[in-house]
Design a protein around this motif. Structure first.
Motif, mmCIF file in Angstrom:
data_model
loop_
_atom_site.group_PDB
_atom_site.id
_atom_site.type_symbol
_atom_site.label_atom_id
_atom_site.label_comp_id
_atom_site.label_asym_id
_atom_site.label_seq_id
_atom_site.Cartn_x
_atom_site.Cartn_y
_atom_site.Cartn_z
ATOM 1 N N THR A 44 22.159 46.985 40.720
ATOM 2 C CA THR A 44 21.464 47.659 41.827
ATOM 3 C C THR A 44 21.452 46.820 43.102
ATOM 4 N N ASN A 45 21.888 45.578 43.007
ATOM 5 C CA ASN A 45 21.965 44.696 44.173
ATOM 6 C C ASN A 45 23.421 44.314 44.357
ATOM 7 N N THR A 46 24.180 45.215 44.986
ATOM 8 C CA THR A 46 25.633 45.083 44.975
ATOM 9 C C THR A 46 26.117 43.814 45.660
ATOM 10 N N SER A 47 25.358 43.285 46.615
ATOM 11 C CA SER A 47 25.811 42.074 47.285
ATOM 12 C C SER A 47 25.792 40.871 46.356
ATOM 13 N N ARG A 48 25.023 40.975 45.245
ATOM 14 C CA ARG A 48 24.946 39.868 44.297
ATOM 15 C C ARG A 48 25.415 40.272 42.891
ATOM 16 N N GLN A 49 26.142 41.389 42.800
ATOM 17 C CA GLN A 49 26.613 41.829 41.494
ATOM 18 C C GLN A 49 27.675 40.873 40.957
ATOM 19 N N GLU A 50 27.765 40.804 39.622
ATOM 20 C CA GLU A 50 28.852 40.105 38.939
ATOM 21 C C GLU A 50 29.467 41.078 37.944
ATOM 22 N N ALA A 51 30.795 41.054 37.851
ATOM 23 C CA ALA A 51 31.514 41.957 36.959
ATOM 24 C C ALA A 51 32.531 41.160 36.154
ATOM 25 N N LEU A 52 32.452 41.288 34.835
ATOM 26 C CA LEU A 52 33.347 40.581 33.918
ATOM 27 C C LEU A 52 33.826 41.573 32.864
ATOM 28 N N SER A 53 34.940 41.283 32.218
ATOM 29 C CA SER A 53 35.465 42.196 31.214
ATOM 30 C C SER A 53 36.228 41.428 30.149
ATOM 31 N N TYR A 54 36.123 41.885 28.885
ATOM 32 C CA TYR A 54 36.910 41.296 27.803
ATOM 33 C C TYR A 54 37.306 42.373 26.808
ATOM 34 N N LEU A 55 38.271 42.055 25.957
ATOM 35 C CA LEU A 55 38.763 42.995 24.954
ATOM 36 C C LEU A 55 38.022 42.819 23.638
ATOM 37 N N GLY A 56 37.753 43.933 22.949
ATOM 38 C CA GLY A 56 37.350 43.856 21.560
ATOM 39 C C GLY A 56 38.459 43.221 20.747
ATOM 40 N N ILE A 57 38.097 42.495 19.704
ATOM 41 C CA ILE A 57 39.048 41.673 18.951
ATOM 42 C C ILE A 57 39.320 42.329 17.605
ATOM 43 N N SER A 58 40.591 42.573 17.305
ATOM 44 C CA SER A 58 40.940 43.230 16.043
ATOM 45 C C SER A 58 41.502 42.260 15.019
ATOM 46 N N SER A 59 42.052 41.135 15.470
ATOM 47 C CA SER A 59 42.649 40.179 14.549
ATOM 48 C C SER A 59 42.463 38.787 15.111
ATOM 49 N N GLY A 60 41.734 37.946 14.413
ATOM 50 C CA GLY A 60 41.466 36.607 14.902
ATOM 51 C C GLY A 60 42.452 35.604 14.352
ATOM 52 N N SER A 61 42.026 34.353 14.336
ATOM 53 C CA SER A 61 42.848 33.268 13.824
ATOM 54 C C SER A 61 41.925 32.132 13.430
ATOM 55 N N THR A 62 42.450 31.217 12.626
ATOM 56 C CA THR A 62 41.706 30.003 12.301
ATOM 57 C C THR A 62 41.902 28.923 13.360
ATOM 58 N N ARG A 63 42.772 29.186 14.339
ATOM 59 C CA ARG A 63 42.971 28.280 15.474
ATOM 60 C C ARG A 63 42.978 29.119 16.746
ATOM 61 N N VAL A 64 42.039 28.856 17.652
ATOM 62 C CA VAL A 64 41.912 29.614 18.892
ATOM 63 C C VAL A 64 41.833 28.628 20.053
ATOM 64 N N PHE A 65 42.491 28.973 21.166
ATOM 65 C CA PHE A 65 42.599 28.073 22.313
ATOM 66 C C PHE A 65 41.878 28.659 23.529
ATOM 67 N N LEU A 66 41.146 27.784 24.229
ATOM 68 C CA LEU A 66 40.456 28.136 25.468
ATOM 69 C C LEU A 66 41.009 27.229 26.568
ATOM 70 N N PRO A 67 41.942 27.726 27.381
ATOM 71 C CA PRO A 67 42.579 26.852 28.364
ATOM 72 C C PRO A 67 41.649 26.343 29.462
ATOM 73 N N TYR A 68 40.534 27.048 29.702
ATOM 74 C CA TYR A 68 39.652 26.603 30.778
ATOM 75 C C TYR A 68 38.197 26.627 30.342
ATOM 76 N N ALA A 69 37.539 25.473 30.493
ATOM 77 C CA ALA A 69 36.105 25.347 30.272
ATOM 78 C C ALA A 69 35.567 24.362 31.289
ATOM 79 N N ALA A 70 34.291 24.484 31.641
ATOM 80 C CA ALA A 70 33.717 23.602 32.652
ATOM 81 C C ALA A 70 32.221 23.470 32.437
ATOM 82 N N LYS A 71 31.700 22.329 32.866
ATOM 83 C CA LYS A 71 30.257 22.100 32.882
ATOM 84 C C LYS A 71 29.870 21.687 34.302
ATOM 85 N N ASN A 72 29.452 22.701 35.058
ATOM 86 C CA ASN A 72 29.038 22.470 36.443
ATOM 87 C C ASN A 72 30.108 21.738 37.246
ATOM 88 N N ALA A 73 31.354 22.190 37.101
ATOM 89 C CA ALA A 73 32.479 21.626 37.848
ATOM 90 C C ALA A 73 32.767 22.528 39.040
#
Length: 660
Positions: A132-161
């Motif tokens: 309801t506050n469009t000037s401060r809205q945030e929009a994100l999207s992801y896919l539902g997961i149908s097949s996982g793995s025992t090894r998964v990679f996250l190319p980008y992560a940050a802690k207050n960077a």
């Protein structure tokens, strides 16, 4: 997610001590339906205008199916609610809005397991804050997961960077509690903290760097996750601390261990609508290797611009910003990353918005886009351009189905002139589609050999604030769970591309041979050249089957051998040569479909597209003709080979010719 809320949720999770007391996630009935996992679903998290996550589930099968949704609380893993929707028709979608669901507690956070009874399903989740506050809205999207793995990679992560914080949500896709370790690695390789979680079947847990003392602030990382059960991961990246003038965020799906030696990124931009895509490239292989990025201008036939990165250790990440390279002109690109097994995140930033997407190594014969819109909600409302990239396909056909009744509203065919070429399709430029409309889009590849496509959707709202989010085209759900060899689909008409999965090979090994039995004669051999066994021991092999009958694919890696079966039946449409001679071919088939010609000369060489054999569309009578340049001094018997694509079928017909 707001930082203070994450701490509260995580504290509640860590208070759970009795994994065995959690009710088990329900298993699929053998051989029917499919399951989709949604790691992060919320209702008014942070207040009435806090985080909400409406999601869409689409039936992508051929028969009606019941759809059941189980909502599990983050706080204690208990089953909060089950919703069942009977008889969801093929091609149609179910929409669930947690904010409107009073059976879910306000401020609640859930993992969701969605099961279908009789057909495969796919899903996309949209995450919103400050609607309801469009000037401060945030929009994100992801896919539902149908097949996982025992090894998964996250190319980008940050802690207050640079103002950015990434929390990630891990969901257990297995049948037993998952023991998960997340290994962080700073960009310079000097910091390698790790975090562990134990997660019940179907449940999710957060990793929030702000409450992990071993994860240093002000640092960007890559993350590699190891689990004893298959998992799926969603990353939420935020730059929205108190006082931030233009809060923004993006989501991306973790990359399951790849086994193809090219990573495909369908859309990367440089200074388009004020946005540029920053690429985080992670080594998802088992040994050190060097990435090679190739930028190809969208919809152009042009020499790619090649950028070579540094050698990366396993799990390490390199960040590349095309804004630093004057050779790369402002514009829209399709990108490939060669030289190894890669997981890539493309994060696109403007002054007010951000969007994120992940790469794929899979060459898909069919992709689903569950939510595509044109000015939905008004001229500045949601519009969703698509980017379709060839991973070897000659063409791609897009069919747009109305949300309201599932009927076909529009169809178009793209012709690719080169490998890895990208086309971007903006619904606002298609007059046949009315404004304020919503669709599910299905894209099928016109195949040649090991061809395929990949793609993504950029969802844009121009009303203000962070109005960008991105999701990838959804592949057909695997017929078998992770760890069970088999092909998807298990059967299909001639010209179907089957995706066959194998497990338990030695990680990092190259493929010795791929052999497919042939009822019509000698066994055929597939190309092992772009296959490398993933670090989870998996291997995914596409195979376009033409000869009918029961067939077996046998894959050999060193001394290890595995097999999977498929059944191929007759195509559903005819292809008839009206003319086939040296220099000219005419064929009759269905109207409005893509057909490709391959000319095999008497000496065994293949005539290039430059001679006039490129892909063409049949006319309203179903006819298509080629007149191609005849090479001089050619004598003997050659062959004209035509393949045409309708739906998921790309059958082939051939006829000999005599030269001269």
């Amino acid at each position: 997610m707001p930082r203070t809320l994450i701490v509260i949720v995580l504290s509640a999770l860590l208070a759970v001590t009795s994994i065995g007391s959690w009710p088990a996630a329900k298993a699929d009935a053998a051989g029917v339906g499919s399951t989709i996992y949604l790691p992060n679903i919320t209702r008014m998290l942070g207040g009435a205008d806090g985080w909400q996550t409406p999601f869409i589930v689409q039936n992508v099968g051929s028969v009606a199916t019941d759809v059941t949704m189980d909502f599990f609380a983050f706080s204690d893993g208990r089953l909060v609610k089950t919703r069942t929707i009977p008889a969801v028709m093929p091609g149609t979608s179910v929409f669930h809005d947690p904010n409107s669901d009073t059976e879910l507690p306000q401020g609640g956070q859930f993992s969701v397991v969605v099961r279908s009874s009789s057909s495969p399903i796919v899903s996309v989740v949209n995450e919103h804050q400050n609607v309801t506050n469009t000037s401060r809205q945030e929009a994100l999207s992801y896919l539902g997961i149908s097949s996982g793995s025992t090894r998964v990679f996250l190319p980008y992560a940050a802690k207050n960077a640079g103002g950015w914080l990434t929390t990630f949500i891990i969901q257990n896709l297995g049948v037993a509690p998952a023991n998960v370790t997340a290994q962080f690695r700073s960009v310079d390789g000097t910091q390698t903290p790790s975090v562990s979680r134990v997660i019940g079947p179907g449940r999710s847990q957060f990793v929030d760097p702000t409450v992990e003392p071993s994860v240093a602030a002000g640092v960007e990382y890559s993350v590699a996750l190891v689990s004893d059960q298959p998992i799926g991961v969603v990353v939420n990246a935020h730059n929205d601390a108190a006082g931030t003038v233009a809060p923004k965020g993006f989501s991306y799906n973790g990359v399951a261990a790849p086994s193809g030696d090219n990573a495909f990124m369908p859309y990367v931009q440089k200074n388009v609508n004020g946005g540029t895509t920053r690429l985080a490239v992670q080594n998802a292989g088992s040994g050190p290797t060097t990435p090679q990025l190739r930028f190809r201008l969208a919809a152009q036939f042009a020499t790619p611009i090649v950028v070579t990165g540094p050698q990366l250790a396993p799990g390490a990440m390199w960040v590349y910003d095309p804004a630093t390279n004057a050779t790369i002109a402002d514009g829209e690109y399709g990108v490939t990353v060669a030289g190894g097994l890669w997981a890539v995140v493309g994060a696109t930033f403007s002054a007010t918005s951000a969007a994120g997407t992940t790469s794929t190594d899979v060459r898909s014969a069919k992709l689903y886009f569950p939510n595509v819109t044109k000015t939905l909600g008004g001229a500045n409302g949601w519009t969703t351009p698509l980017a379709i990239q060839s991973t070897g396909a000659h063409s791609a056909t897009l069919k747009w189905y109305r949300f309201s009744d599932g009927s076909l509203a529009y169809s178009q065919t793209l012709i690719f002139n080169e490998y890895a070429q990208t086309f971007r399709i903006d619904p606002r430029q298609i007059p046949d589609l009315p404004d304020n409309s919503q669709y599910a889009v299905v894209a099928t590849a016109g195949l040649g050999g090991y061809g395929g496509i990949t793609g993504l959707v950029t969802e844009m709202n121009l009303s203000g604030g962070d109005g960008w989010m991105t999701y990838e085209g959804v592949q057909q759900p695997a017929a078998n769970p992770f760890g069970t060899p088999g092909c998807t689909p298990a059967s299909g008409p001639s010209g179907t591309t089957f995706s066959c999965a194998f497990y338990g090979f030695a990680p990092g090994s190259t493929v010795t041979s791929i052999v497919v039995s042939n009822p019509a004669g000698a066994a055929g051999s597939g190309s092992p050249t772009f296959h490398i066994v993933g670090v989870d021991g998996s291997l995914l092999v596409p195979f376009r089957a033409l000869n009918t009958g029961s067939r077996t694919m046998t894959v050999t890696v060193g001394t290890q051998t595995q097999s999977a079966n498929i059944t191929v039946f007759d195509p559903s449409f005819a292809m008839v040569f009206s003319e086939s001679k040296f220099g000219a071919v005419t064929i009759n088939t269905l109207p409005g479909i893509a057909c490709s010609l391959t000319v095999q000369l008497p000496n065994g060489q293949i005539l290039s597209d430059d001679a006039g054999t490129s892909t063409r569309i049949t006319n309203p009578q179903g006819n298509v003709a080629w007149v191609y340049t005849k090479p001089a001094n050619t004598t003997g018997t050659g062959m004209n080979v035509v393949d045409c694509t309708s739906g998921a079928e790309s059958p082939e017909r051939s006829a000999t010719f005599t030269a001269p």
